[in-house]
Design an enzyme around this catalytic site. Structure first.
Site, PDB file in Angstrom:
ATOM      1  N   LYS A 104      52.871   7.886 -61.398  1.00  0.00           N
ATOM      2  CA  LYS A 104      51.787   8.316 -62.283  1.00  0.00           C
ATOM      3  C   LYS A 104      52.326   8.453 -63.694  1.00  0.00           C
ATOM      4  CE  LYS A 104      50.416  12.661 -62.990  1.00  0.00           C
ATOM      5  NZ  LYS A 104      50.142  12.884 -64.435  1.00  0.00           N
ATOM      6  N   ASP A 123      46.764   7.984 -65.423  1.00  0.00           N
ATOM      7  CA  ASP A 123      45.971   9.214 -65.393  1.00  0.00           C
ATOM      8  C   ASP A 123      45.711   9.707 -66.814  1.00  0.00           C
ATOM      9  OD1 ASP A 123      44.656  11.441 -64.398  1.00  0.00           O
ATOM     10  OD2 ASP A 123      46.508  12.589 -64.146  1.00  0.00           O
ATOM     11  N   LYS A 141      42.421  10.486 -67.860  1.00  0.00           N
ATOM     12  CA  LYS A 141      41.270  11.400 -67.800  1.00  0.00           C
ATOM     13  C   LYS A 141      40.314  11.197 -68.972  1.00  0.00           C
ATOM     14  CE  LYS A 141      43.774  15.080 -65.304  1.00  0.00           C
ATOM     15  NZ  LYS A 141      45.136  14.510 -65.317  1.00  0.00           N
ATOM     16  N   ASP A 177      34.257  10.907 -72.834  1.00  0.00           N
ATOM     17  CA  ASP A 177      33.612  10.707 -74.127  1.00  0.00           C
ATOM     18  C   ASP A 177      32.229  10.145 -73.844  1.00  0.00           C
ATOM     19  OD1 ASP A 177      33.164  10.160 -76.965  1.00  0.00           O
ATOM     20  OD2 ASP A 177      35.346  10.140 -77.177  1.00  0.00           O
ATOM     21  N   THR A 181      43.383  21.306 -61.202  1.00  0.00           N
ATOM     22  CA  THR A 181      44.055  22.228 -60.274  1.00  0.00           C
ATOM     23  C   THR A 181      44.628  23.447 -60.976  1.00  0.00           C
ATOM     24  OG1 THR A 181      46.071  20.880 -60.420  1.00  0.00           O
ATOM     25  CG2 THR A 181      44.598  20.469 -58.556  1.00  0.00           C
ATOM     26  N   ARG A 211      57.169  17.773 -60.647  1.00  0.00           N
ATOM     27  CA  ARG A 211      58.411  18.515 -60.863  1.00  0.00           C
ATOM     28  C   ARG A 211      59.261  18.730 -59.614  1.00  0.00           C
ATOM     29  NH1 ARG A 211      55.141  22.476 -64.894  1.00  0.00           N
ATOM     30  NH2 ARG A 211      53.501  21.679 -63.531  1.00  0.00           N
TER      31      ARG A 211
END
Length: 241
Positions: free
Chosen positions: A35, A61, A63, A66, A124, A215
């Site tokens: 990603k 990704d 997102k 608009d 999340t 991470r």
């Protein structure tokens, strides 16, 4: 019915091309996709994204959110990279989603498989208090299901949701939509800034098609070994679809 395995995406969140390339190289045989998001894309540019995507299946990704024409035009500009998965915000509404789907269908008509269009439901990092602060008087679960139904009806191929909403979305929408689940933390990992989390095995058992792990892999002493441990955990969970 066929046996279904949840697939692993490694989130390469860094502004450094060299660091992302190192991670991508180390993880090439250990994860199913990488990603790349806002941090890497803004820092390194689309040529860098394209270079990494040439070697590995890509979840891009960004997102997008608009007016419908702007989002559709933005997606069209990204199609030469040919990511496998792309994100827009469900809160952009049905017209934005429908226009986004149409531009991808047009760009890839008669060609190889087009990118799958994913609608982001509720981040999340958000909980009920966070939703209330922006005027949404619903629980995250209620809002995710509401947005999910709208987005799939409008043309999204799948959704980005937390693991805690998978079961409700499967009940509401069936097995068709592709569910991509961030906020995954192996047992014992730090939760960092995530609020609605699960372990890889829990998300797989619930019905995630993809899980996104950042991470716990990239900050591990041995990222490849960390990714392989997650893959082993996922492989131990099988379900029929």
């Amino acid at each position: 019915m066929s046996v279904h395995h949840t697939r692993l995406i490694a989130a390469l969140d860094t502004p450094s091309y060299e660091q992302a390339l190192t991670w991508a190289t180390e993880l090439e045989s250990k994860v199913d996709a990488i990603k790349l998001g806002l941090e890497f894309t803004y820092a390194c540019g689309l040529d860098a994204v394209r270079n990494l995507a040439a070697k590995q299946e890509l979840f891009l990704d960004l997102k997008l959110h608009d007016i419908p024409n702007t989002v559709a035009s933005g997606l069209k500009a990204l199609t030469p990279i040919h990511p496998s998965l792309m994100t827009i915000h469900a809160l952009g509404g049905p017209e934005m989603i429908a226009r986004s789907r149409a531009v991808l269908e047009e760009a890839f008509e008669g060609k190889t498989a087009r990118p799958r269009l994913l609608a982001v439901t509720v981040l999340t990092s958000m909980n009920e208090e966070s939703l209330s602060a922006i005027g949404i008087n619903a629980t995250p679960l209620e809002e995710v299901v509401r947005l999910g139904k709208m987005a799939i009806k409008a043309g999204a191929d799948g959704l980005v949701c937390s693991a805690h909403e998978i079961t409700a979305l499967r009940d509401a929408l069936g097995d068709g939509p592709e569910l991509v689940v961030p906020g995954i933390r192996p047992a014992g990992s730090s939760t960092d800034d995530q609020k609605r989390i699960m372990t890889p095995a829990q998300a797989a058992q619930a019905g995630a098609d993809w899980i996104v792990v950042g991470r716990p892999i990239t900050r591990a002493e041995n990222p490849a070994a960390a990714a392989q441990a997650i893959q082993d955990e996922l492989q131990a969970v099988t379900r029929c679809r």
